[in-house]
Design an enzyme around this catalytic site. Structure first.
Site, PDB file in Angstrom:
ATOM      1  N   HIS A  15       0.832  -1.210   0.000  1.00  0.00           N
ATOM      2  CA  HIS A  15       0.000   0.000   0.000  1.00  0.00           C
ATOM      3  C   HIS A  15       0.867   1.262   0.000  1.00  0.00           C
ATOM      4  O   HIS A  15       1.740   1.421   0.856  1.00  0.00           O
ATOM      5  CB  HIS A  15      -0.879  -0.034   1.261  1.00  0.00           C
ATOM      6  CG  HIS A  15      -1.946   0.998   1.309  1.00  0.00           C
ATOM      7  ND1 HIS A  15      -2.195   1.757   2.416  1.00  0.00           N
ATOM      8  CD2 HIS A  15      -2.862   1.392   0.383  1.00  0.00           C
ATOM      9  CE1 HIS A  15      -3.208   2.563   2.190  1.00  0.00           C
ATOM     10  NE2 HIS A  15      -3.642   2.368   0.954  1.00  0.00           N
ATOM     11  N   HIS A  57      -1.585  11.203  -2.179  1.00  0.00           N
ATOM     12  CA  HIS A  57      -2.855  10.696  -1.660  1.00  0.00           C
ATOM     13  C   HIS A  57      -3.873  11.806  -1.441  1.00  0.00           C
ATOM     14  O   HIS A  57      -5.004  11.742  -1.936  1.00  0.00           O
ATOM     15  CB  HIS A  57      -2.617   9.944  -0.347  1.00  0.00           C
ATOM     16  CG  HIS A  57      -3.868   9.387   0.245  1.00  0.00           C
ATOM     17  ND1 HIS A  57      -4.707  10.125   1.059  1.00  0.00           N
ATOM     18  CD2 HIS A  57      -4.455   8.168   0.123  1.00  0.00           C
ATOM     19  CE1 HIS A  57      -5.740   9.385   1.422  1.00  0.00           C
ATOM     20  NE2 HIS A  57      -5.615   8.192   0.858  1.00  0.00           N
TER      21      HIS A  57
END
Ligand code: G3P
Ligand code: MG
Length: 256
Positions: A15, A57
């Site tokens: 991730h 992000h």
């Protein structure tokens, strides 16, 4: 029971490169995930003010860079000056924000497949979906394994399909809508990528029976990873790259 689409991806995916062990979505993070044996990584992709696809992000810059404000207010030339490593820890000071093209070069050189999460800043969903898909199509042209495109944004997935229908897509969700079948069919997705708390063994079977591959995020407990893999989940996305070893947990790198 429908046949399942090809899924040339490993069972474990790092991730944001290496979870929390390195500054997320930087090349340093992907290198660290690689050093821990990971051969697939997830990353978040959005657009600069002038339309360059890069990795970040949040919609804003303050958490993971030395700047603040909306990430898409700056041009790529401005974003390229930022320090995306100091916030994490001193050894990463000066680490830059990568473009998607730079990530693709590293990914292909190291045989690491990518899960490109299209993460548009609000209002730029279709534009981002199309731009990321076009960059991915060009950057991975001729590669043995194409990147998986995933998104919470149906508009982004739809636009990605319009410009690069051949790239595999995953429907990313943290709440499973009742009409998920219709939605994934309409978007031509080959997989559901669901928050791990939504998964049961029965649901995995149900998704597979509908002809969908199954990915899940973000699973950081080794026992949970083992359970999900035993249930037949195709790819588990984890932050815990130092604890959950691809070799120990899967014995092989890819699904059959
Ligand atoms: O792509 C799976 C996962 O990354 C989705 O959540 O917020 O970590 O991007 P988030
Ligand atoms: Mg993500």
């Amino acid at each position: 029971m429908c046949g399942l689409p090809p899924w040339p991806y490993p069972k474990l995916c790092a991730h944001r490169g290496a979870g929390k062990l390195a500054p997320e979505n930087t090349l340093a993070a992907f290198r660290l995930g690689y050093a821990h044996g990971y051969r697939m990584a997830e990353t978040d992709v959005k657009l600069s003010a002038d339309g360059v696809a890069f990795l970040l992000h949040d919609a804003t810059l303050e958490r993971t860079t030395n700047a603040s404000g909306r990430a898409d207010a700056l041009t790529w030339r401005e974003l390229a000056q930022l320090d995306a490593g100091s916030w994490h820890s001193p050894p990463y000071a000066g680490e830059g924000l990568p473009t998607l093209v730079a990530l693709a070069r590293w990914s292909r050189a190291n045989d690491v497949t990518m899960n490109l999460e299209i993460k548009p800043t609000p209002g730029r969903e279709r534009e981002t979906g199309a731009a990321v898909a076009l960059d991915a199509k060009a950057s991975w042209a001729g590669a043995g394994v194409q990147p998986l495109l995933s998104s919470f944004s149906e508009a982004a997935l739809d636009a990605a399909r319009d410009v690069a229908p051949e790239l595999p897509r995953a429907y990313l969700t943290e709440q499973l809508p009742d009409d998920w079948r219709e939605r994934v069919m309409r978007l031509g997705c080959i997989a559901l990528d669901v928050k791990h708390t939504l998964l049961t063994r029965e649901r995995v079977d149900e998704f597979h029976a509908a002809g969908m591959r199954v990915a899940t995020w973000t699973v950081n407990e080794p026992a949970s990873v083992a359970d999900f893999l035993a249930w037949g989940v195709d790819t588990v996305i984890s932050d815990a790259v130092d604890v959950i070893s691809p070799q120990r947990n899967t014995g092989s790198r890819t699904n059959p």
